[in-house]
Design a protein around this motif. Structure first.
Motif, PDB file in Angstrom:
ATOM      1  N   ALA A   1      39.555  50.098  49.192  1.00  0.00           N
ATOM      2  CA  ALA A   1      40.517  48.993  49.328  1.00  0.00           C
ATOM      3  C   ALA A   1      39.868  47.658  48.946  1.00  0.00           C
ATOM      4  O   ALA A   1      40.494  46.802  48.311  1.00  0.00           O
ATOM      5  CB  ALA A   1      41.035  48.936  50.757  1.00  0.00           C
TER       6      ALA A   1
ATOM      7  N   GLN B   1      39.797  47.363  45.314  1.00  0.00           N
ATOM      8  CA  GLN B   1      41.151  47.080  44.804  1.00  0.00           C
ATOM      9  C   GLN B   1      41.530  45.620  45.025  1.00  0.00           C
ATOM     10  O   GLN B   1      42.156  44.986  44.165  1.00  0.00           O
ATOM     11  CB  GLN B   1      42.162  47.996  45.509  1.00  0.00           C
ATOM     12  CG  GLN B   1      42.098  49.431  44.987  1.00  0.00           C
ATOM     13  CD  GLN B   1      43.108  50.322  45.684  1.00  0.00           C
ATOM     14  OE1 GLN B   1      43.297  50.213  46.896  1.00  0.00           O
ATOM     15  NE2 GLN B   1      43.744  51.209  44.952  1.00  0.00           N
ATOM     16  N   ILE B   2      41.138  45.083  46.177  1.00  0.00           N
ATOM     17  CA  ILE B   2      41.436  43.665  46.458  1.00  0.00           C
ATOM     18  C   ILE B   2      40.726  42.767  45.438  1.00  0.00           C
ATOM     19  O   ILE B   2      41.308  41.833  44.876  1.00  0.00           O
ATOM     20  CB  ILE B   2      41.010  43.286  47.896  1.00  0.00           C
ATOM     21  CG1 ILE B   2      41.953  43.959  48.896  1.00  0.00           C
ATOM     22  CG2 ILE B   2      41.014  41.777  48.090  1.00  0.00           C
ATOM     23  CD1 ILE B   2      41.483  43.846  50.334  1.00  0.00           C
TER      24      ILE B   2
ATOM     25  N   ALA C   1      39.652  43.627  42.466  1.00  0.00           N
ATOM     26  CA  ALA C   1      40.256  43.819  41.143  1.00  0.00           C
ATOM     27  C   ALA C   1      41.575  43.057  41.049  1.00  0.00           C
ATOM     28  O   ALA C   1      41.867  42.398  40.037  1.00  0.00           O
ATOM     29  CB  ALA C   1      40.469  45.306  40.885  1.00  0.00           C
ATOM     30  N   GLY C   2      42.370  43.153  42.118  1.00  0.00           N
ATOM     31  CA  GLY C   2      43.647  42.433  42.147  1.00  0.00           C
ATOM     32  C   GLY C   2      43.437  40.938  42.051  1.00  0.00           C
ATOM     33  O   GLY C   2      44.157  40.236  41.323  1.00  0.00           O
ATOM     34  N   ALA C   3      42.432  40.439  42.766  1.00  0.00           N
ATOM     35  CA  ALA C   3      42.141  38.994  42.725  1.00  0.00           C
ATOM     36  C   ALA C   3      41.722  38.574  41.313  1.00  0.00           C
ATOM     37  O   ALA C   3      42.110  37.511  40.826  1.00  0.00           O
ATOM     38  CB  ALA C   3      41.045  38.656  43.726  1.00  0.00           C
TER      39      ALA C   3
ATOM     40  N   VAL D   1      42.566  40.027  38.453  1.00  0.00           N
ATOM     41  CA  VAL D   1      43.743  40.031  37.571  1.00  0.00           C
ATOM     42  C   VAL D   1      44.638  38.839  37.904  1.00  0.00           C
ATOM     43  O   VAL D   1      45.139  38.139  37.013  1.00  0.00           O
ATOM     44  CB  VAL D   1      44.507  41.371  37.703  1.00  0.00           C
ATOM     45  CG1 VAL D   1      45.833  41.316  36.950  1.00  0.00           C
ATOM     46  CG2 VAL D   1      43.646  42.520  37.194  1.00  0.00           C
ATOM     47  N   GLY D   2      44.840  38.614  39.184  1.00  0.00           N
ATOM     48  CA  GLY D   2      45.687  37.487  39.613  1.00  0.00           C
ATOM     49  C   GLY D   2      45.145  36.165  39.119  1.00  0.00           C
ATOM     50  O   GLY D   2      45.902  35.304  38.654  1.00  0.00           O
ATOM     51  N   ALA D   3      43.832  36.007  39.194  1.00  0.00           N
ATOM     52  CA  ALA D   3      43.216  34.729  38.778  1.00  0.00           C
ATOM     53  C   ALA D   3      43.486  34.428  37.309  1.00  0.00           C
ATOM     54  O   ALA D   3      43.607  33.269  36.912  1.00  0.00           O
ATOM     55  CB  ALA D   3      41.718  34.768  39.043  1.00  0.00           C
TER      56      ALA D   3
ATOM     57  N   PHE E   1      46.119  34.801  35.797  1.00  0.00           N
ATOM     58  CA  PHE E   1      47.446  34.211  35.634  1.00  0.00           C
ATOM     59  C   PHE E   1      47.567  32.857  36.334  1.00  0.00           C
ATOM     60  O   PHE E   1      48.663  32.409  36.634  1.00  0.00           O
ATOM     61  CB  PHE E   1      48.511  35.205  36.157  1.00  0.00           C
ATOM     62  CG  PHE E   1      48.616  36.426  35.301  1.00  0.00           C
ATOM     63  CD1 PHE E   1      49.411  36.428  34.156  1.00  0.00           C
ATOM     64  CD2 PHE E   1      47.885  37.575  35.604  1.00  0.00           C
ATOM     65  CE1 PHE E   1      49.483  37.555  33.355  1.00  0.00           C
ATOM     66  CE2 PHE E   1      47.947  38.695  34.795  1.00  0.00           C
ATOM     67  CZ  PHE E   1      48.754  38.685  33.655  1.00  0.00           C
ATOM     68  N   THR E   2      46.451  32.243  36.595  1.00  0.00           N
ATOM     69  CA  THR E   2      46.432  30.885  37.162  1.00  0.00           C
ATOM     70  C   THR E   2      45.699  29.971  36.176  1.00  0.00           C
ATOM     71  O   THR E   2      45.003  30.456  35.267  1.00  0.00           O
ATOM     72  CB  THR E   2      45.677  30.846  38.511  1.00  0.00           C
ATOM     73  OG1 THR E   2      44.284  30.991  38.257  1.00  0.00           O
ATOM     74  CG2 THR E   2      46.146  31.945  39.448  1.00  0.00           C
ATOM     75  N   PRO E   3      45.815  28.667  36.343  1.00  0.00           N
ATOM     76  CA  PRO E   3      45.107  27.769  35.402  1.00  0.00           C
ATOM     77  C   PRO E   3      43.599  27.727  35.642  1.00  0.00           C
ATOM     78  O   PRO E   3      42.866  27.194  34.804  1.00  0.00           O
ATOM     79  CB  PRO E   3      45.727  26.399  35.686  1.00  0.00           C
ATOM     80  CG  PRO E   3      46.423  26.498  36.983  1.00  0.00           C
ATOM     81  CD  PRO E   3      46.677  27.925  37.280  1.00  0.00           C
ATOM     82  N   ALA E   4      43.140  28.300  36.769  1.00  0.00           N
ATOM     83  CA  ALA E   4      41.741  28.083  37.159  1.00  0.00           C
ATOM     84  C   ALA E   4      40.716  28.503  36.105  1.00  0.00           C
ATOM     85  O   ALA E   4      39.879  27.689  35.699  1.00  0.00           O
ATOM     86  CB  ALA E   4      41.471  28.770  38.490  1.00  0.00           C
TER      87      ALA E   4
ATOM     88  N   LEU F   1      38.450  25.897  33.926  1.00  0.00           N
ATOM     89  CA  LEU F   1      36.988  25.881  34.094  1.00  0.00           C
ATOM     90  C   LEU F   1      36.280  26.030  32.753  1.00  0.00           C
ATOM     91  O   LEU F   1      35.244  25.412  32.512  1.00  0.00           O
ATOM     92  CB  LEU F   1      36.553  26.989  35.054  1.00  0.00           C
ATOM     93  CG  LEU F   1      36.882  26.734  36.527  1.00  0.00           C
ATOM     94  CD1 LEU F   1      36.582  27.970  37.367  1.00  0.00           C
ATOM     95  CD2 LEU F   1      36.088  25.545  37.072  1.00  0.00           C
TER      96      LEU F   1
END
Lengths: 177, 463
Positions: free
Chosen positions: B6, B9-10, B12-14, B16-18, B20-23, B27
């Motif tokens: 888990a 997975q968290i 990996a999810g973070a 992928v999620g990142a 799709f953000t401007p961060a 940077l």
């Protein structure tokens, strides 16, 4: 679906941090040294943009005015506001230049000619600087602590879009001299 | 309870999620901007702009320069009444060359010179003859019975502005042979016929390109006044100009710099050699100089770059460089735009024991009649220091340690290769240029390449 929950949770946390948290961390709001009102100067003194943000003799743009320009009218307090008193006490009387934070400062490798855009291109100040000339309070200056530039600085994409719209696509060396 | 699976997975999810953000994108951009300003990179000051004028001394053309300055710091250069070549435009970067010579040992050099064999001769090699400094060197050497040496100069001066037709036999007219700003300013007023086997940049911009042809016959058919040129303004070309009536109109005798002939100097006869490389124009292969030196000769190079004769000299003394240096070119005196750093040595003061500043007070400006002495070599030594980044990024000009080869030579773009002659080998990178004829190789004539090649044709072998 259940096995995806940790993955989705991680993605959601990252999306939240990236969209909500990151801009707060990266864009630090810094106050301007003087509580300045463009509106007051335009309305009461009838000042126009180029009265203070003038072109030099060689055609270059002078940017924010130096203290001498301000002291021409503000040698003594013009009114009773706290901002006026602070300006006189902290800057005019000791002869200390206010360290204005530029919203539009470009990176060192960019050459931007105001005179070419305003005199030849006939652009109005508002085209790039918005309605700042009519505001009563200077907007917060968001400084990026990594790059050192303002968040409000115009990006190359904006330059290219306007040039493309006006069929003025030139070479890299026009700006990157 | 969170299992290891888990947690992965968290993460990996973070990740992928990142995306799709401007961060991450912000940077990347910020890091790029930050890298432009990190410590050690000179940054132009900000403040009121003032203008200063000076004369560019990077080549003998001596173009008038208008510098925009913030305080005492020049932040950009531009030509006065005309253009300025790419070298001149970025001339104010020269003092910040990362490999600049900053330290030397002048006292040790003086001590070594004092102990040099008195039976051997003293010599000055002046890489930019024709200046007031050159006159002081010549006088100092004459007084001491020494030698004043200079690289070979072209056989004639040319006046491009007076020509209606130009017949160029392989002269790189648009590639630095004459001041680029002047050539392009005059371009519409002359017709250019380029005779050259290689489809060079000059050939590409010529009105007519001929891989070969009868030079004299073509010259006689062109509309006059005709100017016929080759790279060195050889005696045959000068004679042809005289024959077709160009002498005094488009071609005239080159100025006599009063230099001694290096070839006639006895081998092993020089005990002390001073090399003024502070404002280098042409170079001489080191092998030709080395054989003239006595076994224990003291060689002192006055240089700002370590890439020239500083590689061979026993003592290397740092000098001021344009636009710090006080100098003159063709009757025009420079105004230094920057203060030279501590520790630089004035070659004139060291060699001629005279004050260049006092001597320059006597310089009388000459009338500019449009006569120019072409560069028989190139400004590669300065160019390599000044514009390496521009060269490499533009891909229009060869960078130092790069060779251009014709397609079909068995080498691919960016291959590691070796430039080889009987004098040695130099590692290089390959650029494939379809404009080159089969078997021909082109390279930047930096001093290290000049030392390697001399008069010998090098070959490129796989590295």
């Amino acid at each position: 679906m259940k096995p995806l929950i940790p993955f989705l949770a991680g993605a959601l946390v990252a999306l939240g941090a990236g969209w909500a948290g990151f801009p707060r961390v990266i864009d630090r709001a810094r106050p301007q040294p003087v509580d300045f009102s463009h509106k007051v100067h335009a309305d009461k003194a009838g000042a126009k943009c180029d009265d203070c943000h003038a072109f030099r003799d060689d055609g270059t743009f002078a940017g924010a005015p130096a203290l001498d320009k301000c002291a021409g009218c503000h040698a003594a307090p013009m009114g009773t506001t706290a901002a006026e008193k602070a300006f006189i006490d902290q800057y005019v009387t000791p002869g200390r230049e206010p360290q204005w934070r530029s919203y539009a400062r470009q990176p060192e490798n960019v050459f931007f000619s105001h005179v070419a855009h305003m005199k030849l291109g006939k652009l109005q100040c508002e085209k790039c600087h918005g309605n700042i000339g009519t505001t009563d309070k200077l907007p917060a200056h968001f400084e990026d602590p990594i790059s050192g530039y303002s968040r409000q600085t115009m990006s190359m994409d904006a330059c290219i879009a306007c040039h493309r719209e006006n069929k003025l696509e030139h070479s890299c060396m026009d700006c990157h001299k | 309870m969170t299992t290891r699976r888990a947690a992965v997975q968290i993460i990996a999810g973070a990740g992928v999620g990142a995306l799709f953000t401007p961060a991450p994108w912000r940077l990347v951009r910020d890091t790029a901007l930050w890298s432009e300003n990190w410590p050690g990179i000179p940054r132009p000051k900000r403040g009121p702009i003032s203008a200063k004028t000076t004369v560019c001394t990077l080549c003998p053309a001596g173009c008038a320069v208008r510098a925009r300055c913030v305080g005492d710091q020049p932040v950009s250069l531009a030509g006065v009444n005309g253009g300025l070549c790419p070298l001149g435009v970025i001339g104010h970067h020269l003092p910040y060359y990362p490999r600049r010579v900053k330290q030397g040992a002048p006292e040790e050099a003086r001590a070594a010179i004092a102990k040099a064999d008195p039976t051997k001769r003293v010599a000055v090699l002046d890489l930019r003859p024709g200046r007031t400094a050159s006159a002081l060197y010549r006088k100092a050497m004459k007084d001491q019975g020494g030698l004043y040496l200079a690289p070979p100069q072209p056989g004639a001066s040319v006046n491009l502005a007076a020509a209606k037709s130009v017949l160029s036999v392989g002269a790189p007219l648009f590639e630095g042979w004459l001041p680029p700003a002047e050539v392009f300013a005059a371009r519409d007023r002359f017709r250019l016929v380029q005779i050259e086997r290689e489809f060079s940049r000059t050939a590409a911009m010529a009105d007519v390109w001929l891989p070969s042809g009868d030079v004299a016959e073509i010259a006689r058919k062109l509309d006059g006044p005709v100017l016929v040129v080759d790279r060195t303004m050889s005696p045959a070309i000068v004679a042809l100009n005289k024959e077709i009536g160009g002498w005094g109109q488009t071609v005239q005798a080159a100025p006599d710099f009063g230099a001694d002939d290096l070839a006639s100097v006895a081998d092993g006869s020089i005990g002390v050699l001073y090399i003024d490389e502070s404002n280098a124009g042409e170079y001489i292969p080191w092998q030709e100089i080395e054989r003239k030196l006595a076994p224990n000769a003291v060689t002192v190079a006055f240089a700002w770059s370590p890439d020239g004769y500083a590689r061979h000299a026993k003592f290397v003394l740092p000098t001021a460089v344009f636009p710090e240096a006080l100098d003159d070119v063709d009757g025009r005196v420079t105004t230094p735009l920057l203060k030279a750093p501590e520790g630089v040595v004035d070659p004139v003061e060291f060699i001629a024991k005279a004050s260049l500043a006092d001597a320059l007070k006597e310089v009388k400006p000459k009338e500019d009649g449009g006569w120019r002495l072409p560069y028989t070599g190139t400004l590669d030594a300065t160019a390599s220091a000044l514009s390496t980044k521009v060269y490499q990024e533009s891909n229009l000009l060869l960078a130092p340690r790069h060779v251009a080869v014709a397609p079909g030579a068995g080498l691919a773009e960016n291959d590691a290769a070796v430039l080889e002659t009987s004098r040695g080998r130099l590692p290089v990178r390959v650029v494939v240029d379809a404009g080159l004829p089969a078997g021909k190789v082109r390279f930047l004539g930096t001093p290290e390449v000049l030392d390697l090649c001399g008069s010998e044709e090098p070959k490129v072998v796989r590295g």
